[in-house]
Every structure is written in structure tokens, then in C-alpha cells.
Design a protein around this motif. Sequence first.
Motif, PDB file in Angstrom:
ATOM      1  N   LEU A  23       3.402  -1.166  12.237  1.00  0.00           N
ATOM      2  CA  LEU A  23       3.353  -2.548  11.761  1.00  0.00           C
ATOM      3  C   LEU A  23       2.701  -2.638  10.378  1.00  0.00           C
ATOM      4  CD1 LEU A  23       3.928  -5.509  12.448  1.00  0.00           C
ATOM      5  CD2 LEU A  23       1.686  -5.603  13.503  1.00  0.00           C
ATOM      6  N   VAL A  24       1.597  -1.928  10.195  1.00  0.00           N
ATOM      7  CA  VAL A  24       0.932  -1.922   8.892  1.00  0.00           C
ATOM      8  C   VAL A  24       1.845  -1.287   7.843  1.00  0.00           C
ATOM      9  CG1 VAL A  24      -1.006  -0.940   7.601  1.00  0.00           C
ATOM     10  CG2 VAL A  24      -1.403  -2.010   9.822  1.00  0.00           C
ATOM     11  N   ALA A  25       2.537  -0.209   8.197  1.00  0.00           N
ATOM     12  CA  ALA A  25       3.447   0.450   7.257  1.00  0.00           C
ATOM     13  C   ALA A  25       4.579  -0.481   6.834  1.00  0.00           C
ATOM     14  CB  ALA A  25       4.012   1.725   7.877  1.00  0.00           C
ATOM     15  N   ILE A  26       5.144  -1.204   7.777  1.00  0.00           N
ATOM     16  CA  ILE A  26       6.242  -2.119   7.450  1.00  0.00           C
ATOM     17  C   ILE A  26       5.739  -3.286   6.600  1.00  0.00           C
ATOM     18  CG2 ILE A  26       7.866  -3.777   8.455  1.00  0.00           C
ATOM     19  CD1 ILE A  26       8.234  -1.686  10.736  1.00  0.00           C
ATOM     20  N   ALA A  27       4.565  -3.821   6.952  1.00  0.00           N
ATOM     21  CA  ALA A  27       3.999  -4.917   6.156  1.00  0.00           C
ATOM     22  C   ALA A  27       3.694  -4.455   4.737  1.00  0.00           C
ATOM     23  CB  ALA A  27       2.735  -5.458   6.828  1.00  0.00           C
ATOM     24  N   ALA A  28       3.101  -3.269   4.598  1.00  0.00           N
ATOM     25  CA  ALA A  28       2.796  -2.748   3.266  1.00  0.00           C
ATOM     26  C   ALA A  28       4.082  -2.479   2.489  1.00  0.00           C
ATOM     27  CB  ALA A  28       1.964  -1.470   3.379  1.00  0.00           C
ATOM     28  N   GLY A  29       5.078  -1.905   3.158  1.00  0.00           N
ATOM     29  CA  GLY A  29       6.349  -1.648   2.496  1.00  0.00           C
ATOM     30  C   GLY A  29       7.013  -2.919   2.004  1.00  0.00           C
ATOM     31  N   THR A  30       6.919  -3.968   2.800  1.00  0.00           N
ATOM     32  CA  THR A  30       7.481  -5.257   2.390  1.00  0.00           C
ATOM     33  C   THR A  30       6.747  -5.811   1.167  1.00  0.00           C
ATOM     34  OG1 THR A  30       8.114  -5.737   4.677  1.00  0.00           O
ATOM     35  CG2 THR A  30       7.983  -7.606   3.165  1.00  0.00           C
ATOM     36  N   LEU A  31       5.421  -5.734   1.196  1.00  0.00           N
ATOM     37  CA  LEU A  31       4.638  -6.196   0.053  1.00  0.00           C
ATOM     38  C   LEU A  31       4.993  -5.391  -1.199  1.00  0.00           C
ATOM     39  CD1 LEU A  31       2.304  -7.870  -1.174  1.00  0.00           C
ATOM     40  CD2 LEU A  31       0.784  -6.007  -0.448  1.00  0.00           C
ATOM     41  N   PHE A  33       7.697  -3.815  -1.818  1.00  0.00           N
ATOM     42  CA  PHE A  33       9.070  -4.145  -2.229  1.00  0.00           C
ATOM     43  C   PHE A  33       9.061  -5.375  -3.125  1.00  0.00           C
ATOM     44  CE2 PHE A  33      12.987  -6.529  -1.608  1.00  0.00           C
ATOM     45  CZ  PHE A  33      13.938  -5.571  -1.970  1.00  0.00           C
ATOM     46  N   TRP A  34       8.321  -6.404  -2.693  1.00  0.00           N
ATOM     47  CA  TRP A  34       8.268  -7.639  -3.472  1.00  0.00           C
ATOM     48  C   TRP A  34       7.515  -7.449  -4.790  1.00  0.00           C
ATOM     49  CZ3 TRP A  34      11.470 -11.410  -2.945  1.00  0.00           C
ATOM     50  CH2 TRP A  34      12.088 -11.598  -1.708  1.00  0.00           C
ATOM     51  N   LEU A  35       6.612  -6.492  -4.833  1.00  0.00           N
ATOM     52  CA  LEU A  35       5.885  -6.194  -6.065  1.00  0.00           C
ATOM     53  C   LEU A  35       6.639  -5.192  -6.937  1.00  0.00           C
ATOM     54  CD1 LEU A  35       2.225  -5.927  -4.691  1.00  0.00           C
ATOM     55  CD2 LEU A  35       3.283  -7.839  -5.926  1.00  0.00           C
ATOM     56  N   ASP A  36       7.835  -4.801  -6.508  1.00  0.00           N
ATOM     57  CA  ASP A  36       8.703  -3.886  -7.256  1.00  0.00           C
ATOM     58  C   ASP A  36       8.012  -2.547  -7.529  1.00  0.00           C
ATOM     59  OD1 ASP A  36      11.090  -3.122  -8.418  1.00  0.00           O
ATOM     60  OD2 ASP A  36      10.549  -3.900 -10.397  1.00  0.00           O
ATOM     61  N   GLN A  37       7.508  -1.948  -6.442  1.00  0.00           N
ATOM     62  CA  GLN A  37       6.847  -0.642  -6.509  1.00  0.00           C
ATOM     63  C   GLN A  37       7.607   0.336  -5.601  1.00  0.00           C
ATOM     64  OE1 GLN A  37       4.131   0.108  -8.438  1.00  0.00           O
ATOM     65  NE2 GLN A  37       4.323  -1.965  -9.262  1.00  0.00           N
ATOM     66  N   PRO A  38       8.741   0.866  -6.067  1.00  0.00           N
ATOM     67  CA  PRO A  38       9.581   1.693  -5.197  1.00  0.00           C
ATOM     68  C   PRO A  38       8.891   2.941  -4.644  1.00  0.00           C
ATOM     69  CG  PRO A  38      10.425   1.693  -7.454  1.00  0.00           C
ATOM     70  CD  PRO A  38       9.302   0.714  -7.408  1.00  0.00           C
ATOM     71  N   LEU A  39       8.009   3.569  -5.414  1.00  0.00           N
ATOM     72  CA  LEU A  39       7.302   4.753  -4.913  1.00  0.00           C
ATOM     73  C   LEU A  39       6.436   4.386  -3.704  1.00  0.00           C
ATOM     74  CD1 LEU A  39       6.518   7.723  -5.133  1.00  0.00           C
ATOM     75  CD2 LEU A  39       4.694   7.019  -6.709  1.00  0.00           C
ATOM     76  N   LEU A  40       5.733   3.262  -3.803  1.00  0.00           N
ATOM     77  CA  LEU A  40       4.872   2.835  -2.696  1.00  0.00           C
ATOM     78  C   LEU A  40       5.683   2.372  -1.493  1.00  0.00           C
ATOM     79  CD1 LEU A  40       2.037   1.018  -4.678  1.00  0.00           C
ATOM     80  CD2 LEU A  40       2.044   3.326  -3.730  1.00  0.00           C
ATOM     81  N   VAL A  41       6.867   1.824  -1.732  1.00  0.00           N
ATOM     82  CA  VAL A  41       7.760   1.466  -0.619  1.00  0.00           C
ATOM     83  C   VAL A  41       8.136   2.735   0.138  1.00  0.00           C
ATOM     84  CG1 VAL A  41      10.027   0.549   0.015  1.00  0.00           C
ATOM     85  CG2 VAL A  41       8.656  -0.613  -1.719  1.00  0.00           C
ATOM     86  N   GLY A  42       8.480   3.789  -0.604  1.00  0.00           N
ATOM     87  CA  GLY A  42       8.836   5.058   0.026  1.00  0.00           C
ATOM     88  C   GLY A  42       7.686   5.664   0.800  1.00  0.00           C
ATOM     89  N   ILE A  43       6.486   5.594   0.236  1.00  0.00           N
ATOM     90  CA  ILE A  43       5.310   6.127   0.933  1.00  0.00           C
ATOM     91  C   ILE A  43       5.056   5.338   2.215  1.00  0.00           C
ATOM     92  CG2 ILE A  43       2.801   6.395   0.777  1.00  0.00           C
ATOM     93  CD1 ILE A  43       3.235   7.051  -2.215  1.00  0.00           C
ATOM     94  N   ALA A  44       5.180   4.020   2.150  1.00  0.00           N
ATOM     95  CA  ALA A  44       4.989   3.189   3.345  1.00  0.00           C
ATOM     96  C   ALA A  44       6.051   3.505   4.393  1.00  0.00           C
ATOM     97  CB  ALA A  44       5.035   1.710   2.972  1.00  0.00           C
ATOM     98  N   ALA A  45       7.274   3.767   3.949  1.00  0.00           N
ATOM     99  CA  ALA A  45       8.353   4.082   4.885  1.00  0.00           C
ATOM    100  C   ALA A  45       8.089   5.394   5.622  1.00  0.00           C
ATOM    101  CB  ALA A  45       9.686   4.150   4.144  1.00  0.00           C
TER     102      ALA A  45
END
Length: 75
Positions: A23-31, A33-45
Motif C-alpha cells: 500500500l505504501v509503495a503504491i501510494a508513493a508511486g502514485t505521488l 507519478f504526479w510529480l513526474d519522477q519516473p525513476l522514483l515511480v520505478g523504485i516504488a513499483a
Amino acid sequence: MEEHVEPGEGHSPAAWTAVIIMLVAIAAGTLFFWLDQPLLVGIAAVFVPIGAIVGWVLARAGYGVNGPKYSAKEH
């Protein structure tokens, strides 16, 4: 009168830990994504399957439902 016995699936430390990590990973990935940080989206995924693996390991270690280290609580 028929007594209803709940199987208690998912009410274990292993399940709660896995769900919280995912749940934390998905919430962080969503945040991210909206902040346009693709590397951090991948790490959260990456943490989503890690959460599932942690839950499986804890269940195998006895913290899952019907595990020797798990004690059911009344709801």
C-alpha cells in the motif's frame, strides 16, 4: 442455531505486513507519478513484489494464519 466460524484469512502479521508495504509503495508511486519522477515511480513499483515476498517469507516463518507463531485475536 448455526454457529458461523470465520476462517481468519488475512488476519495475520504476515498478511498485514505485506499489505502495508504494498500500500505504501503504491501510494508513493502514485505521488511520484504526479510529480513526474519516473525513476522514483520505478523504485516504488519494485517494492510491490517485495511486499508480497516479505508476506510469504513471514508466513513460512510461522506468522501466517494457522502458523505456530500466530495467535488469533477476538474481533
